[in-house]
Design a protein around this motif. Structure first.
Motif, PDB file in Angstrom:
ATOM      1  N   GLU A 330       0.829  -1.207   0.000  1.00 39.11           N
ATOM      2  CA  GLU A 330       0.000   0.000   0.000  1.00 39.11           C
ATOM      3  C   GLU A 330       0.864   1.258   0.000  1.00 39.11           C
ATOM      4  OE1 GLU A 330      -2.213  -0.768   3.486  1.00 39.11           O
ATOM      5  OE2 GLU A 330      -3.665  -2.120   2.525  1.00 39.11           O
ATOM      6  N   PHE A 331       2.014   1.173   0.632  1.00 41.31           N
ATOM      7  CA  PHE A 331       2.910   2.325   0.695  1.00 41.31           C
ATOM      8  C   PHE A 331       3.576   2.584  -0.658  1.00 41.31           C
ATOM      9  CE2 PHE A 331       7.172   4.116   1.491  1.00 41.31           C
ATOM     10  CZ  PHE A 331       6.822   5.287   2.157  1.00 41.31           C
ATOM     11  N   TYR A 332       4.077   1.535  -1.296  1.00 43.10           N
ATOM     12  CA  TYR A 332       4.817   1.710  -2.538  1.00 43.10           C
ATOM     13  C   TYR A 332       3.937   1.689  -3.783  1.00 43.10           C
ATOM     14  CZ  TYR A 332       9.306   1.365  -0.150  1.00 43.10           C
ATOM     15  OH  TYR A 332      10.396   1.608   0.657  1.00 43.10           O
ATOM     16  N   GLY A 333       2.790   1.077  -3.699  1.00 38.53           N
ATOM     17  CA  GLY A 333       1.938   0.985  -4.881  1.00 38.53           C
ATOM     18  C   GLY A 333       2.228  -0.262  -5.690  1.00 38.53           C
ATOM     19  N   LEU A 334       1.290  -0.611  -6.557  1.00 37.89           N
ATOM     20  CA  LEU A 334       1.354  -1.875  -7.288  1.00 37.89           C
ATOM     21  C   LEU A 334       2.434  -1.894  -8.368  1.00 37.89           C
ATOM     22  CD1 LEU A 334       0.173  -4.671  -7.903  1.00 37.89           C
ATOM     23  CD2 LEU A 334      -1.535  -3.548  -9.354  1.00 37.89           C
ATOM     24  N   ASN A 335       2.628  -0.763  -9.053  1.00 40.21           N
ATOM     25  CA  ASN A 335       3.493  -0.773 -10.242  1.00 40.21           C
ATOM     26  C   ASN A 335       4.928  -1.191  -9.952  1.00 40.21           C
ATOM     27  OD1 ASN A 335       1.545  -0.128 -12.085  1.00 40.21           O
ATOM     28  ND2 ASN A 335       1.973   2.062 -12.089  1.00 40.21           N
ATOM     29  N   ILE A 336       5.433  -0.831  -8.786  1.00 44.43           N
ATOM     30  CA  ILE A 336       6.827  -1.161  -8.488  1.00 44.43           C
ATOM     31  C   ILE A 336       7.037  -2.669  -8.426  1.00 44.43           C
ATOM     32  CG2 ILE A 336       6.633  -1.123  -5.960  1.00 44.43           C
ATOM     33  CD1 ILE A 336       9.365   0.285  -5.931  1.00 44.43           C
ATOM     34  N   SER A 575      17.344  13.382 -11.262  1.00 42.82           N
ATOM     35  CA  SER A 575      16.183  12.652 -10.735  1.00 42.82           C
ATOM     36  C   SER A 575      16.342  11.147 -10.913  1.00 42.82           C
ATOM     37  CB  SER A 575      14.909  13.138 -11.426  1.00 42.82           C
ATOM     38  OG  SER A 575      14.682  14.499 -11.156  1.00 42.82           O
ATOM     39  N   ALA A 576      17.350  10.589 -10.278  1.00 45.17           N
ATOM     40  CA  ALA A 576      17.571   9.149 -10.293  1.00 45.17           C
ATOM     41  C   ALA A 576      17.472   8.618  -8.875  1.00 45.17           C
ATOM     42  CB  ALA A 576      18.937   8.812 -10.881  1.00 45.17           C
ATOM     43  N   LEU A 577      17.107   7.347  -8.770  1.00 47.96           N
ATOM     44  CA  LEU A 577      17.016   6.729  -7.457  1.00 47.96           C
ATOM     45  C   LEU A 577      18.403   6.526  -6.862  1.00 47.96           C
ATOM     46  CD1 LEU A 577      14.241   4.054  -8.159  1.00 47.96           C
ATOM     47  CD2 LEU A 577      13.992   6.228  -6.944  1.00 47.96           C
ATOM     48  N   ARG A 578      18.448   6.397  -5.541  1.00 51.67           N
ATOM     49  CA  ARG A 578      19.702   6.269  -4.812  1.00 51.67           C
ATOM     50  C   ARG A 578      20.535   5.127  -5.372  1.00 51.67           C
ATOM     51  NH1 ARG A 578      21.240   8.399   0.059  1.00 51.67           N
ATOM     52  NH2 ARG A 578      22.748   7.241   1.287  1.00 51.67           N
ATOM     53  N   GLN A 579      21.826   5.366  -5.513  1.00 53.42           N
ATOM     54  CA  GLN A 579      22.836   4.457  -6.049  1.00 53.42           C
ATOM     55  C   GLN A 579      22.854   4.420  -7.575  1.00 53.42           C
ATOM     56  OE1 GLN A 579      23.412   0.586  -4.349  1.00 53.42           O
ATOM     57  NE2 GLN A 579      23.097   1.293  -2.255  1.00 53.42           N
ATOM     58  N   ASN A 610      18.754  -3.677  -9.929  1.00 54.86           N
ATOM     59  CA  ASN A 610      17.395  -3.207  -9.670  1.00 54.86           C
ATOM     60  C   ASN A 610      16.820  -2.548 -10.923  1.00 54.86           C
ATOM     61  OD1 ASN A 610      15.423  -0.959  -8.752  1.00 54.86           O
ATOM     62  ND2 ASN A 610      15.561  -2.310  -6.980  1.00 54.86           N
ATOM     63  N   GLN A 611      15.677  -3.054 -11.379  1.00 51.25           N
ATOM     64  CA  GLN A 611      15.061  -2.522 -12.600  1.00 51.25           C
ATOM     65  C   GLN A 611      14.675  -1.054 -12.441  1.00 51.25           C
ATOM     66  OE1 GLN A 611      15.430  -4.634 -14.924  1.00 51.25           O
ATOM     67  NE2 GLN A 611      14.004  -6.340 -14.892  1.00 51.25           N
ATOM     68  N   GLN A 612      14.226  -0.697 -11.247  1.00 46.35           N
ATOM     69  CA  GLN A 612      13.766   0.673 -11.038  1.00 46.35           C
ATOM     70  C   GLN A 612      14.941   1.662 -11.091  1.00 46.35           C
ATOM     71  OE1 GLN A 612      10.746  -0.093 -11.231  1.00 46.35           O
ATOM     72  NE2 GLN A 612      11.123  -2.174 -10.532  1.00 46.35           N
ATOM     73  N   LEU A 613      16.116   1.215 -10.627  1.00 46.62           N
ATOM     74  CA  LEU A 613      17.299   2.068 -10.721  1.00 46.62           C
ATOM     75  C   LEU A 613      17.681   2.322 -12.178  1.00 46.62           C
ATOM     76  CD1 LEU A 613      19.705   0.787  -7.917  1.00 46.62           C
ATOM     77  CD2 LEU A 613      18.884   3.099  -8.216  1.00 46.62           C
ATOM     78  N   ILE A 614      17.665   1.271 -12.981  1.00 42.88           N
ATOM     79  CA  ILE A 614      18.000   1.420 -14.396  1.00 42.88           C
ATOM     80  C   ILE A 614      17.012   2.366 -15.061  1.00 42.88           C
ATOM     81  CG2 ILE A 614      18.335   0.222 -16.590  1.00 42.88           C
ATOM     82  CD1 ILE A 614      18.893  -2.334 -14.919  1.00 42.88           C
ATOM     83  N   ALA A 615      15.726   2.175 -14.767  1.00 43.35           N
ATOM     84  CA  ALA A 615      14.690   3.033 -15.361  1.00 43.35           C
ATOM     85  C   ALA A 615      14.880   4.480 -14.943  1.00 43.35           C
ATOM     86  CB  ALA A 615      13.308   2.533 -14.947  1.00 43.35           C
ATOM     87  N   SER A 616      15.272   4.706 -13.692  1.00 37.18           N
ATOM     88  CA  SER A 616      15.430   6.088 -13.224  1.00 37.18           C
ATOM     89  C   SER A 616      16.612   6.768 -13.901  1.00 37.18           C
ATOM     90  CB  SER A 616      15.574   6.132 -11.700  1.00 37.18           C
ATOM     91  OG  SER A 616      16.851   5.682 -11.268  1.00 37.18           O
ATOM     92  N   LEU A 617      17.654   6.013 -14.238  1.00 38.04           N
ATOM     93  CA  LEU A 617      18.774   6.586 -14.990  1.00 38.04           C
ATOM     94  C   LEU A 617      18.322   6.983 -16.387  1.00 38.04           C
ATOM     95  CD1 LEU A 617      21.618   4.117 -13.927  1.00 38.04           C
ATOM     96  CD2 LEU A 617      21.451   6.536 -13.306  1.00 38.04           C
ATOM     97  N   ASP A 618      17.499   6.162 -16.983  1.00 41.32           N
ATOM     98  CA  ASP A 618      16.944   6.452 -18.309  1.00 41.32           C
ATOM     99  C   ASP A 618      16.102   7.728 -18.262  1.00 41.32           C
ATOM    100  OD1 ASP A 618      16.483   6.001 -20.988  1.00 41.32           O
ATOM    101  OD2 ASP A 618      15.066   4.355 -20.684  1.00 41.32           O
ATOM    102  N   VAL A 619      15.250   7.830 -17.242  1.00 38.68           N
ATOM    103  CA  VAL A 619      14.361   8.985 -17.112  1.00 38.68           C
ATOM    104  C   VAL A 619      15.146  10.245 -16.741  1.00 38.68           C
ATOM    105  CG1 VAL A 619      12.460   9.946 -15.756  1.00 38.68           C
ATOM    106  CG2 VAL A 619      12.337   7.591 -16.565  1.00 38.68           C
TER     107      VAL A 619
END
Length: 910
Positions: A330-336, A575-579, A610-619
């Motif tokens: 509920e905190f992070y949401g479904l998409n992650i 605007s990238a995630l940590r690391q 981590n897929q989300q880290l890679i995506a954040s670098l792209d974004v």
């Protein structure tokens, strides 16, 4: 543009950097003036003057546009105070909230909106429920001042409902106006250049002309057919991310083949259908908007996939069906969770060996950051640095290294077996921090190696740019002078804190990639060979080391091997995630090391990134290409605002102050005499000249706030601000804290900081008044202990002879790897309590104390001891005066971990 209404920009440098905020403030001031006029508390002349102050720059922005400005001026001239106040308010609020990007009513006066049917060509972000990002295109064309409305209407007619983006046009008529618009308007993302425009603006812009000349962008000598290509080159130097289009009615094939046209995205025949231009512009924006990995990850998350791999959290079933950890979902949401997978196929890709969308994303990042190659790293820049060391440094290679750099460089050399030749930065003892390494120290180390016939062993120069505290190297000069001594040196620039600088025309030349690009262009100029030959003739055969030290050396452009690596912590300034980190490569010999570079990636990168880290670098790349220029300009504005408000406040400035450039950088390294951004009389030219010429500059976004004068040490103040006021800092020193403005900050953040500092200052004043003479004496003593009684900073001493088995006599490199691993044998180590008399005895009479490991106090955060180093009295004195609790590599209960002298002698015999 009307010569009577255009005014020269303010010469003050902080006014230039703060222009976006000042524009908003001036519109708010105009609204206030019109409102006061309507209420009878001011006069028409005051309102007209406020509008005149604005009008000179508004031609560089699509909104509010000529129609609305003319309507507003007509109401003022017609003495319609109420109507003028209403329109000024609407324009001001629209600029402040940026609602004009999506509200068609913002573009027209109320009367026109009421009388006219909806215009499908009027800009709107939403069409049929679809979000359409907004940008602006500058059109440089002859006669734009008189036919600007026609140009705007013409481009509006090209819009189609299926367009993914929407743009408005900014017409200008001259080279100078185009440069000014590109600098001042961050919304401009594309430029269309027609032939036949003027060089000089119709208005008098002396300050801009001075700026162009100082920055080397003046094209006053260019005339006729060369002017469009000259403008294209200047615009690319200022904002390389811009898409440039040239429309010509001449031989477009010849123009397209001109080497100077390399920066143009397309050359079009001007008499052809303009729809082609429109489609090219949208395609250019889409090329930057695409995020290959993120786009595919979103599609992947929407597919009904059954997972039989070792990642239970994928798809989120183990989370959302749980009675015990459902709150995490509920905190992070479904998409992650839908976007998690161990797979590298089915629309995804492998970070270790990318062949699909990750490869495309890295290629787009290379384009954006001016590199040949970019590697995404999900373990932080610590890993990026170790990858470079492992890939390029072999055992026994010598690396010139700033002793105060991040610990990942030291550990990287331990793993690679390279021998560090430590060079010390200039000290800032008063603030318990170091600056950057003087070029003279780097040159001396190289020349000493040359004198001993060991220059061939020097593989790399490894420096931090900018430093944690904001010291920026003159990267081009450092590389040029080093390459003049050894043409095949590799450079590793750790720009963990400086990745954003690519998007500032003032800071970009001092980045690794910016300097490498400039040197590469210089090498292609025939004049570079002439300059080298002339200097060689002046130096004569076999010039002395002293002569070389005092000469600004020019390298031989025919011999240079341009090999530059830059690491940036994308998460630290974008605007990238940590690391999230990127490793940038511009290496003419990369093909010869590519295989071992990939081995380094395999060694250090996780096999489960981590897929989300890679995506954040792209974004993050997408955002910086499309709005980075404006975001960085805002970050600089925020920083200058903090500097000004703290240092000028009558109460806060009694107890706190932001250090100026002159306090952070000794005068000998500021050859232009530049003092600070806010020094009275400082203007654009001073800042630009300083950025071009000074050995060191100060990053304006890094703000050293002295808190020792308020009686707080850095650690104490940092904790109090976080615990009591919810304001977070990162780095501290004995008597200061470091504030960093970034693309996330707003003026509200500044206001909150100033409010809190004033509250603390007022409390100090009340306490001093209430506690009498004894209280004031105690406060003064505390301030003195923090600001005056500071320990001297210890320089690197030397490696013990046991770990200098093949070192030269004049150079201090050592085999740190052997020392590091020799400490793995317990029988070869000993401990001495820091305050033990035996420590003082051995300092005086021996045997030498040899550090067995890295010792890193926080603050200041650099290793004051490394494996194999002989511990000096200065180092011991410094440690004994430290009052910090966090010292990595030192257990106070055990004491200093040392390599036993007899164990070291055994190492010598081996």
């Amino acid at each position: 543009m009307d010569k009577q209404t255009v005014e020269s920009p303010d010469r003050r440098g902080d006014h230039f950097f703060a222009f976006p905020g000042q524009r908003t403030d001036r519109w708010r001031a105009l609204h206030t003036a019109t409102r006061n006029w309507a209420r009878g508390s001011t006069d028409q002349a005051t309102v007209r003057a406020a509008l005149d102050e604005l009008s000179g720059y508004e031609g560089f922005f699509a909104y509010p546009g000529r129609e609305l400005l003319a309507t507003l001026r007509g109401r003022i001239d017609g003495n319609q105070s109420g109507a003028a106040a209403g329109l000024a308010q609407r324009i001001s609020e629209s600029i402040l909230t940026r609602s004009y990007k999506g509200d068609l009513g913002d573009w027209q006066s109320a009367e026109i909106v009421a009388e006219a049917p909806p215009d499908l060509n009027t800009p709107t972000m939403a069409r049929g429920g679809r979000h359409r990002p907004y940008f602006e295109m500058m059109v440089v064309a002859p006669g734009a001042a008189s036919r600007g409305e026609s140009i705007i209407a013409q481009t509006r007619r090209l819009r189609r409902p299926e367009d993914s983006f929407i743009y408005e046009t900014v017409p200008v008529a001259s080279f100078e106006e185009a440069i000014c618009a590109a600098i001042l308007n961050p919304a401009i993302l594309a430029v269309t250049i027609y032939e036949g425009f003027d060089h000089q603006a119709a208005a008098d812009l002396p300050v801009l002309r001075d700026f162009l000349a100082t920055a080397g962008l003046d094209a006053a000598h260019v005339a006729g057919d060369d002017l469009p290509l000259s403008l294209a080159g200047a615009l690319k130097r200022i904002r390389p991310e811009l898409d440039l289009y040239l429309l010509s009615d001449r031989n477009v094939e010849r123009i397209a083949g001109d080497p100077r046209a390399a920066g143009l995205r397309r050359v079009l025949y001007a008499v052809e259908e303009l729809l082609e231009l429109h489609l090219c512009v949208l395609e250019g924006i889409d090329d930057r908007f695409r995020t290959p990995f993120f786009d595919n990850l979103k599609k992947y998350a929407m597919r009904p996939i059954s997972t039989f791999h070792a990642l239970p959290i994928a798809r989120g079933k183990s989370v959302f069906k749980s009675d015990w950890i459902r709150d995490m979902g509920e905190f992070y949401g479904l998409n992650i969770f839908l976007a998690e997978s161990s797979a590298t196929t089915g629309g995804l890709d492998s970070l270790l060996e990318p062949t699909g969308n990750i490869k495309m994303a890295q290629e787009m990042a290379a384009r954006a950051f001016g590199a040949d190659h970019v590697f995404f790293v999900t373990n932080g820049t610590s890993t990026s640095n170790k990858m470079v060391h492992q890939a390029l440094v072999a055992p026994g290679d010598i690396v010139l290294l700033d002793r105060n750099c991040h610990k990942s460089h030291h550990y990287g050399l331990v793993l690679a077996g390279g021998q560090p030749l430590y060079i010390d930065a200039f000290p800032m003892t008063e603030y318990s921090m170091y600056g950057a390494v003087p070029l003279s120290s780097i040159k001396k180390a190289l020349l000493d190696l040359k004198a001993e016939g060991r220059l061939d062993r020097a593989k790399m120069v490894d420096l931090t740019n900018c430093t944690f505290d904001g010291h920026i190297y003159n990267t081009r000069r450092v590389m040029e002078e080093c390459l003049a001594i050894k043409p095949d040196l590799i450079f590793l620039w750790d720009e963990a804190w400086f990745g954003f600088a690519r998007w500032s025309p003032f800071l970009r030349p001092r980045t690794a990639m910016g300097a490498a690009e400039a040197i590469s262009a210089w090498m292609k100029d025939p004049a570079s060979v002439d300059a080298y030959e002339a200097q060689q003739k002046e130096l004569g055969k076999n010039p002395s080391a002293a002569k070389l030290m005092e000469t600004r050396l020019i390298p031989d452009p025919r011999q240079i091997r341009m090999r530059v690596y830059q690491t940036n912590s994308t998460h630290k300034s974008m605007s990238a995630l940590r690391q999230g980190s990127m490793l940038l490569v511009r290496d003419v010999d990369f093909a010869s090391v590519e295989a071992q570079f990939h081995e380094a990636v395999f060694t250090h990168a996780s096999t489960s990134p981590n897929q989300q880290l890679i995506a954040s670098l792209d974004v993050a790349r997408r955002q910086m290409e499309l709005e980075g220029y404006g975001l960085v300009a805002n970050a600089i504005e925020i920083a200058l605002d903090i500097r000004k408000e703290v240092n000028a406040h009558p109460v806060i400035s009694k107890y706190f102050r932001v250090l100026s450039a002159s306090e952070m950088i000794p005068a000998e390294y500021r050859q232009t005499g530049f003092s600070d951004f806010l020094t009275p009389g400082t203007d654009w030219e001073d800042q630009v000249r300083s950025m071009h010429e000074d050995e060191f500059c100060l990053d304006p976004t890094r703000i050293t706030l002295v808190c020792g004068t308020a009686g707080f040490d850095g650690t104490q103040f940092k904790k109090m601000m976080a615990d009591d006021y919810d304001i977070q800092f990162n780095k501290t020193s004995r008597n200061s804290v470091l504030l960093q403005s970034n693309i996330n900050n707003t003026r509200s953040d500044v206001a909150n900081l100033i409010r809190v500092l004033l509250e603390i200052s007022n409390k100090i004043e009340r306490d001093l008044a209430a506690n009498g003479e004894n209280g004031r004496a105690a406060f003064a003593a505390r301030v003195k202990s923090l600001m005056t009684d500071v320990p001297d900073l210890p320089n690197f001493s030397e490696f013990h002879e046991a770990f200098r088995w093949d070192a030269g006599k004049k150079t201090p490199e050592g085999d740190m790897r052997s020392a590091f691993y020799s400490a793995y044998y317990a029988e070869g180590c000993e401990y001495l309590p820091l305050d033990s008399p035996d420590v003082d005895k051995r300092l005086k009479s021996g045997p030498a104390m040899i550090s067995a490991n890295f010792v890193i106090p926080y603050p200041p955060g650099f290793p004051i001891m490394v494996p194999g180093q002989v511990i000096s009295k200065e180092t011991i004195d410094f440690m004994r005066k430290l009052d910090v609790k966090e010292i990595h590599g030192f257990e106070r209960a055990k004491g200093l971990k040392l390599i036993r002298p007899d164990h070291a002698k055994d190492h010598i015999r081996k």
